[in-house]
Scaffold this active site. Structure first.
Site, PDB file in Angstrom:
ATOM      1  N   SER A  64     107.009 126.021  25.554  1.00  0.00           N
ATOM      2  CA  SER A  64     106.322 125.563  24.353  1.00  0.00           C
ATOM      3  C   SER A  64     104.871 125.251  24.666  1.00  0.00           C
ATOM      4  O   SER A  64     104.519 124.885  25.790  1.00  0.00           O
ATOM      5  CB  SER A  64     107.018 124.303  23.828  1.00  0.00           C
ATOM      6  OG  SER A  64     106.192 123.602  22.928  1.00  0.00           O
ATOM      7  N   LYS A  88     104.396 131.774  15.403  1.00  0.00           N
ATOM      8  CA  LYS A  88     104.483 133.235  15.393  1.00  0.00           C
ATOM      9  C   LYS A  88     103.894 133.839  14.130  1.00  0.00           C
ATOM     10  O   LYS A  88     103.676 135.045  14.054  1.00  0.00           O
ATOM     11  CB  LYS A  88     105.949 133.687  15.537  1.00  0.00           C
ATOM     12  CG  LYS A  88     106.705 133.004  16.645  1.00  0.00           C
ATOM     13  CD  LYS A  88     106.013 133.127  17.989  1.00  0.00           C
ATOM     14  CE  LYS A  88     106.659 132.257  19.037  1.00  0.00           C
ATOM     15  NZ  LYS A  88     106.601 130.819  18.799  1.00  0.00           N
TER      16      LYS A  88
END
Length: 549
Positions: A466, A121
């Site tokens: 993921s 992120k």
């Protein structure tokens, strides 16, 4: 210079006094001020080396005539935060990182920025912040980790996650899991496969915001220090040329980024992050429909873990992102400008692919279309996302009964209790941006199934998966259950059909039945406070990139 706001004129004497306290002298006030957004932390492997790497950036800035000012922002490790409440904070951290970069840059009138992200992120968060500030910017991603070695084969973090499932199924011992655990992650860098962190580094390089080969240069390689130094020097050239993110982040640049993403078979999380970055730029539109359009015409040409056995190091040796761009030919707009101050075409003019088993030629692709597919249907009217390049051909079409769970914990427990059978379609809902809140990744359940070798099972969620996930795992279902999305109407035993090749996901229910069920159900109460309480009120749907509004 923008920094004249804090250093020029008699009225800025107080500001200069404070800057002198930081070590500046008379000659420094005529030089460009460069902010360095460092995301060093001691608990994230992808970031543990950034404290040393930043010194090379500073040396480059000073050598080119600038003044570096390092500041820090946060970084969350998705692997460490996985499968507990910590994962609820991962995606929301993107917004904090963006706000940190924006606040520090505008608060101190920096003339330019060097961004130093590495993991999932942090890369998009920093790019979003830089796009808001719009001063000359260059990105130095931290670099991938080397693959570990176990019994003569490559190992990575996903090897460990899947080993837990193997142990639960009685296929390996607890001692063997321990041995794998010790060798899979050998040192600094973002996890060695084409997971979200490395995918976003590749996206950043393709967008033109980092120097060629930055995305794939190994974190601990001396070449990474040279990359950092050269990036520090280059930011001064960008300031002198006034070449800003708004000049680089064009529609064509975003199209290129999605094209490379499809060719690589990158993480499905790019369908959140690329639209979120684009949202910060004027006159650019990136939607799931654009992903779908590009996916249908760009072949998948790299088979990097988790889809295959190649690593980021293999990609680097074969030609890196410049080699992928060169291979894609006229599917790339080579007129796009980059931080080299040259075009993408000029950057790759002399590049050669040295291993066509790693970067396949267009006439011998792994798949004829892109590595990510957008599925729609009455479960996901606004779209959903699957990493198609990591789905085996025999699992492209599934049809079976739903088993419904209202949290990741519920489905994980069911898998380890051996309550999931081949042919089931697992529905994991109330894990979306609002519903989680935070849109957690479902790596534990997918890795457990892979480790147990339970293959003929589909997973559908309004959460996400993921970048290390493989198999028929459809995430980002929009609208999410908490926003009255149709996924909230599904009950145990409903028949669901997933057709990845035809971009279709459906439950055998009429529109009337779905509406009736939604009208008669109650959303589960989520007891959240602090930042997550704020986030859940302002975050938008996954199909927008889960932006705040």
């Amino acid at each position: 210079m923008k920094s004249d706001n804090i250093k020029k004129g008699i009225q800025r004497a107080p500001h200069r006094s404070l800057l002198r306290a930081c070590g500046l002298g008379d000659n420094d006030f005529d030089k460009p001020f460069i902010g360095i957004a460092n995301s060093f932390t001691e608990i994230v492997p992808g970031h543990i080396h950034l404290r040393e790497l930043v010194e090379f950036v500073k040396e480059g800035i000073i050598a080119a005539g600038g003044i570096p000012f390092e500041f820090n922002t946060m970084a969350i490790c998705d692997g460490i935060s996985m499968n507990h409440e910590g994962m609820k904070y991962s995606l929301p951290s993107r917004e904090i990182i963006a706000a940190t970069v924006e606040s520090m840059a505008k608060g101190h009138s920096f003339d330019g920025l060097v961004l130093m992200p590495s993991c999932d992120k942090v890369v998009p968060g920093m790019l979003m912040g830089a796009a808001r500030v719009d001063v000359p910017t260059i990105v130095v991603t931290g670099g991938p980790m080397a693959a570990g070695q176990y019994k003569g084969k490559n190992a990575d973090l996903i090897t460990v996650f899947e080993a837990v499932g193997q142990e639960s199924a009685g296929k390996i011992s607890e001692e063997e899991v321990y041995e794998i655990e010790k060798c899979a992650c050998p040192g600094a860098g973002s996890c060695s496969g084409l997971f979200t962190a490395n995918t976003m580094a590749c996206v950043t390089e393709t967008l033109g915001l980092s120097l060629p080969f930055c995305a794939t240069t190994h974190a601990a390689d001396k070449a990474n220090e040279k990359m950092a130094y050269n990036s520090g020097k280059q930011i001064i050239k960008l300031v002198e040329a006034d070449l800003k993110p708004s000049d680089i982040l064009t529609q064509e640049a975003f199209n290129n980024a999605i094209t490379v993403d499809m060719a690589l078979g990158g993480s499905s999380n790019t369908a959140l992050h690329i639209p979120a970055i684009a949202n910060e730029v004027e006159d650019v539109e990136v939607t799931l429909d654009l992903f779908d359009k590009i996916s249908r015409v760009v072949p998948h040409i790299c088979l990097i873990s988790p889809a295959g056995t190649d690593t980021m190091m293999d990609l680097h040796k074969a030609g890196g992102i410049p080699g992928v761009l060169k291979t894609l030919g006229d599917k790339i707009d080579t007129s796009a400008i980059t931080v080299t101050t040259k075009t993408l075409g000029e950057n790759i003019k002399d590049v050669e692919v040295t291993n066509t088993d790693v970067i396949h030629p267009l006439d011998n692709p792994i798949h004829k279309d892109g590595g990510i597919a957008i599925l729609k249907g009455n479960i996901a009217p606004n779209g959903s996302v699957v990493k198609k390049g990591a789905v085996s051909p025999d699992l492209m079409h599934l049809k079976g009964p739903a088993k419904v769970f209202n949290s990741e914990e519920e489905v994980t427990q069911a898998i380890f209790d051996h309550e999931v059978e081949e042919g089931d379609i697992l529905v994991i809902r109330y894990e979306g941006p609002k519903g989680g809140p935070g849109m957690r990744e479902m790596l534990n359940p997918t890795s457990a199934l892979a480790g147990m070798q339970i293959k003929n099972v589909g997973l559908i969620t309004d959460g996400r998966f993921s970048g290390g996930t493989r198999g028929p795992c459809i995430g980002h279902v929009s609208p999410e259950a908490m926003s009255d999305g149709p996924i909230g109407a599904i009950e145990d035993g409903d028949i669901i059909e997933i057709d990845i090749e035809n971009r279709f996901i459906n439950v055998e229910l009429s529109d009337e039945e779905i509406s009736n069920r939604l009208a008669n159900r109650k959303n589960p109460k989520r007891d959240v406070d602090g930042w997550l309480s704020i986030y859940s009120k302002v975050v938008q749907s996954a199909d927008t990139g889960a932006i705040l509004r």
